[in-house]
Design a protein around this motif. Structure first.
Motif, short mmCIF file in Angstrom:
data_model
loop_
_atom_site.label_atom_id
_atom_site.label_comp_id
_atom_site.label_asym_id
_atom_site.label_seq_id
_atom_site.Cartn_x
_atom_site.Cartn_y
_atom_site.Cartn_z
N GLN A 133 14.90 -27.30 -1.28
CA GLN A 133 15.58 -26.05 -0.75
C GLN A 133 15.03 -25.58 0.55
OE1 GLN A 133 15.13 -23.09 -3.66
NE2 GLN A 133 16.52 -24.29 -5.13
N LYS A 134 14.99 -26.44 1.61
CA LYS A 134 14.66 -26.40 2.84
C LYS A 134 15.49 -26.94 3.96
CE LYS A 134 10.47 -24.57 1.88
NZ LYS A 134 10.25 -23.23 2.23
N MET A 135 15.53 -26.25 4.90
CA MET A 135 16.34 -26.54 6.15
C MET A 135 15.16 -27.14 7.37
SD MET A 135 18.13 -22.97 7.59
CE MET A 135 19.01 -23.81 9.18
N LEU A 136 15.46 -27.79 8.30
CA LEU A 136 14.62 -28.05 9.32
C LEU A 136 15.04 -27.69 10.57
CD1 LEU A 136 11.83 -29.76 10.19
CD2 LEU A 136 13.14 -31.56 10.10
N LEU A 137 14.08 -26.85 11.65
CA LEU A 137 14.37 -26.67 12.78
C LEU A 137 13.33 -27.04 13.69
CD1 LEU A 137 15.04 -22.66 12.22
CD2 LEU A 137 16.76 -24.47 12.13
N ILE A 138 13.77 -27.67 14.65
CA ILE A 138 12.86 -27.88 15.69
C ILE A 138 13.17 -27.61 17.07
CG2 ILE A 138 11.98 -30.23 16.90
CD1 ILE A 138 12.77 -32.05 14.31
N ILE A 139 12.40 -27.07 17.53
CA ILE A 139 12.59 -25.84 18.69
C ILE A 139 11.54 -26.20 19.83
CG2 ILE A 139 13.55 -24.09 17.42
CD1 ILE A 139 11.09 -22.60 17.38
N GLY A 140 12.08 -26.09 21.15
CA GLY A 140 11.40 -26.34 22.22
C GLY A 140 11.98 -26.12 23.56
N ARG A 141 11.41 -26.23 24.57
CA ARG A 141 11.85 -25.78 26.01
C ARG A 141 12.96 -26.69 26.35
NH1 ARG A 141 6.21 -24.55 29.38
NH2 ARG A 141 5.49 -23.08 27.78
N TYR A 166 15.38 -22.16 20.79
CA TYR A 166 14.68 -20.77 20.15
C TYR A 166 14.90 -21.06 18.70
CZ TYR A 166 14.52 -19.17 24.94
OH TYR A 166 14.30 -19.00 26.15
N ALA A 167 14.39 -20.33 17.88
CA ALA A 167 14.55 -20.41 16.45
C ALA A 167 15.71 -19.48 15.99
CB ALA A 167 13.12 -19.56 15.83
N LEU A 168 16.35 -19.63 14.86
CA LEU A 168 17.56 -18.76 14.58
C LEU A 168 17.35 -17.26 14.28
CD1 LEU A 168 18.83 -21.17 11.59
CD2 LEU A 168 20.04 -20.59 13.71
N GLU A 169 18.18 -16.64 14.83
CA GLU A 169 18.11 -15.11 14.56
C GLU A 169 19.42 -14.80 13.69
OE1 GLU A 169 17.46 -13.12 18.14
OE2 GLU A 169 15.74 -14.04 18.46
N SER A 170 19.40 -13.60 13.12
CA SER A 170 20.48 -12.98 12.29
C SER A 170 20.36 -11.84 12.71
CB SER A 170 20.11 -13.23 10.74
OG SER A 170 21.10 -12.38 9.96
N PHE A 171 21.92 -10.93 12.67
CA PHE A 171 21.97 -9.75 13.11
C PHE A 171 21.50 -8.87 11.83
CE2 PHE A 171 25.27 -11.07 16.06
CZ PHE A 171 25.02 -10.41 17.21
#
Length: 263
Positions: free
Chosen positions: A21-29, A123-128
């Motif tokens: 029950q996980k998703m993977l986010l890899i963020i960087g410049r 950037y990380a995910l954002e939600s309204f």
């Protein structure tokens, strides 16, 4: 220290299930290899993978159907815009039964969807509208290391890595076996845990406001929600923060105020 996490997650994608029950986010410049990683996985999984968009999953009613019987969806360029909603993503990440999907010209029908989601971006995910723990607990957030200054980029890196796909597959199986032995609990570094905590804090500044000495929390102190919200908006303005809507503010206090001693 984040390599075991990625190894386990790639291994997790080999099986048609969503037990972790996980998703993977890899963020960087940028320029740290995120797209190379995504393209490598798409090549490794072939027709069992899909190059898609997390934002389109939420915004487009037909996109969920494309995930039917796919092991993996990679979003190799996550949008900066906030998600319009998070219901579909949360359902897909934790789906244990068939979910309703829709195709053009076809009535909605129950489909087997077990796609794991990997998002790559700056950037990380954002939600309204969703800053809930339910949204964030489904995420693993890894930050890339900065590119070494003066590094000469190898334009054929992806081609080199593709020649090693059999060994990368075995590497992923090793991660899968470790994940299974840990009962689908990922190995998370302190840095990865802090990444999630920081993103949660950035998405919701109400706890920061509550902890500010400007509020005197006590058993007999009373204030109307309207007056408290106005104080919060003033606090945001003074601290360079974005003021969330009154509806979200009051909802947060109703759902989580108890942990801060607020009724």
């Amino acid at each position: 220290e984040d390599i075991p996490t990625i190894q386990e997650y790639v291994g997790y994608c080999l099986l048609p299930l969503t037990d972790a029950q996980k998703m993977l986010l890899i963020i960087g410049r940028g320029g740290e290899g995120k797209s190379t990683f995504g393209n490598l996985l798409l090549g490794m999984f072939g027709s069992a993978a899909l190059n898609g968009s997390l934002h389109s999953l939420e915004a487009t009613r037909f996109n969920s159907a494309e995930l039917e019987h796919k092991l993996l969806m990679v979003d190799d360029d996550m949008k900066l815009d906030a998600l319009p909603s998070t219901n579909k993503i949360k359902t897909i990440v934790t789906a244990q039964e068939k979910i309703m999907v829709e195709k053009k010209g076809i009535q909605p029908y129950p489909a087997t969807v077990y796609s794991r989601l990997i998002g790559l971006g700056n950037y990380a995910l954002e939600s309204f509208n969703d800053t809930s723990a339910g949204f964030f607990r489904r995420q693993i957030i890894i930050r890339t290391k900065d590119a070494v200054r003066g590094r000469v980029t190898d334009p054929f890196m992806l081609s080199h890595l593709r020649t090693e796909l059999p060994a990368i597959f075995l590497w992923a199986v090793e991660g899968l076996m470790r994940l299974l032995s840990n009962n689908f609990q990922f190995t998370l570094s302190d840095r990865a845990k802090n990444n999630l905590a920081e993103v949660m804090l950035e998405a919701n500044n109400i706890p920061d406001f509550i902890h500010d000495p400007i509020l005197e929390l006590g058993s007999y102190n009373q204030v109307s929600s309207t007056e408290l919200y106005q104080t919060y908006c003033n606090w945001c303005e003074n601290n360079g923060e974005d003021c969330q809507s009154r509806k979200r503010f009051v909802k947060f206090l109703r759902e989580s105020g108890g942990r801060y001693g607020i009724q």
